[in-house]
Enzyme design. Structure first.
Site, PDB file in Angstrom:
ATOM      1  N   GLU A  94      34.132  58.464  44.125  1.00 33.01           N
ATOM      2  CA  GLU A  94      33.730  57.200  43.453  1.00 33.01           C
ATOM      3  C   GLU A  94      33.409  57.498  42.063  1.00 33.01           C
ATOM      4  O   GLU A  94      33.301  56.669  40.872  1.00 33.01           O
ATOM      5  CB  GLU A  94      32.534  56.727  44.135  1.00 33.01           C
ATOM      6  CG  GLU A  94      32.944  56.036  45.545  1.00 33.01           C
ATOM      7  CD  GLU A  94      33.616  54.692  45.543  1.00 33.01           C
ATOM      8  OE1 GLU A  94      33.750  54.333  44.273  1.00 33.01           O
ATOM      9  OE2 GLU A  94      34.301  54.435  46.506  1.00 33.01           O
ATOM     10  N   GLU A 103      30.817  51.868  37.007  1.00 38.40           N
ATOM     11  CA  GLU A 103      32.376  51.782  37.283  1.00 38.40           C
ATOM     12  C   GLU A 103      33.115  51.485  35.904  1.00 38.40           C
ATOM     13  O   GLU A 103      32.641  50.761  35.058  1.00 38.40           O
ATOM     14  CB  GLU A 103      32.573  50.490  38.030  1.00 38.40           C
ATOM     15  CG  GLU A 103      34.064  50.162  38.424  1.00 38.40           C
ATOM     16  CD  GLU A 103      34.145  48.868  39.269  1.00 38.40           C
ATOM     17  OE1 GLU A 103      35.369  48.370  39.617  1.00 38.40           O
ATOM     18  OE2 GLU A 103      33.263  48.326  39.659  1.00 38.40           O
ATOM     19  N   ASN A 140      25.358  43.164  48.430  1.00 42.97           N
ATOM     20  CA  ASN A 140      24.864  44.656  48.626  1.00 42.97           C
ATOM     21  C   ASN A 140      23.590  44.758  47.634  1.00 42.97           C
ATOM     22  O   ASN A 140      22.626  45.512  48.023  1.00 42.97           O
ATOM     23  CB  ASN A 140      26.170  45.304  48.404  1.00 42.97           C
ATOM     24  CG  ASN A 140      26.942  45.698  49.308  1.00 42.97           C
ATOM     25  OD1 ASN A 140      26.661  45.590  50.620  1.00 42.97           O
ATOM     26  ND2 ASN A 140      28.478  45.610  49.161  1.00 42.97           N
TER      27      ASN A 140
END
Length: 231
Positions: A94, A103, A140
């Site tokens: 990741e 990201e 989340n």
């Protein structure tokens, strides 16, 4: 990182079965498995200019693990090591060997599930991937914030700014959504993390990359990686 209701139900049932079986958790102390050499060995593969190299530290990881005593535990010591290997395989994948905190081009992507009324998106806030497991989506962030003590909906960027919190949020996600899948094999953990995007032939190269890291880390820990490595 979104999961369907059926996937969540399946993980919950798996946890109930394990609990009802009366299994006693076993595992070596996490700090004895995740040594400085292991942690730094992953980080050393990232370029010197990577922001994650100074952000992610072994001590903050260990603090997060200590707050979750079921992490790295299983029916045998080897099971515990396999879970640790799985966590770091996904962490590596990741973040690009602990290079990225956020990201790539995440701000241009829409991670707001407007149908989720329990955790409504805050206007102007973005819920793209951040931290070791690239926590994503408003639901989340909201739930992680409630559990770990930060305002996930109004201040999601905190996950990319606070070194302790970034691991707290990652462990919240792992223990809530992934830990129960570990006994089913590494492929089940990939499905729990990003199955809708990668599994069932969607992106076999990414699935294979995750499995490759996992196999490598299992070898370093001296354990068999087991079966069901892909999804």
């Amino acid at each position: 990182m979104a999961k369907s209701p059926m996937a969540i139900l399946a993980l919950g049932l798996a946890a109930l079965v394990l609990s009802g079986a009366g299994l006693v958790a076993a595992g070596d102390p996490v700090e004895s498995v995740v040594t400085d050499a292991f942690f730094d060995g992953i980080k050393s593969q990232a370029a010197d200019g990577c922001p994650g190299k100074s952000f992610y530290t072994r001590q903050f990881f260990l603090d997060g693990a200590q707050a979750n005593p079921d992490f790295g535990k299983g029916s045998t010591s080897d099971d515990g090591k396999r879970e640790i290997a799985a966590f770091f395989a996904h962490f590596t994948h990741e973040t690009g060997h602990m290079c990225s905190i956020e990201e790539n081009e995440g701000a241009s992507k829409d991670y707001c599930d407007e149908t989720n009324t329990q955790w409504p998106c805050t206007p102007g806030k973005a819920y793209y991937g951040r931290g070791p497991l690239q926590l994503s989506w408003n639901y989340n962030y909201g739930a992680a914030g409630e559990s770990t003590g930060f305002d996930g909906l109004n201040s999601p960027e905190t996950v990319a700014q606070d070194q302790a919190l970034t691991f707290k949020a990652a462990f919240w996600f792992w223990m809530t959504n992934v830990h129960q899948a570990v006994p089913s094999g590494f492929g089940a953990t990939t499905r729990a993390i990003n199955g809708d995007v990668e599994c069932d032939g969607k992106k076999p190269d990414l699935v294979s990359a995750r499995a490759g890291y996992y196999t490598d880390y299992c070898q370093q820990f001296g354990v068999d990686p087991g079966n069901n490595l892909t999804c």
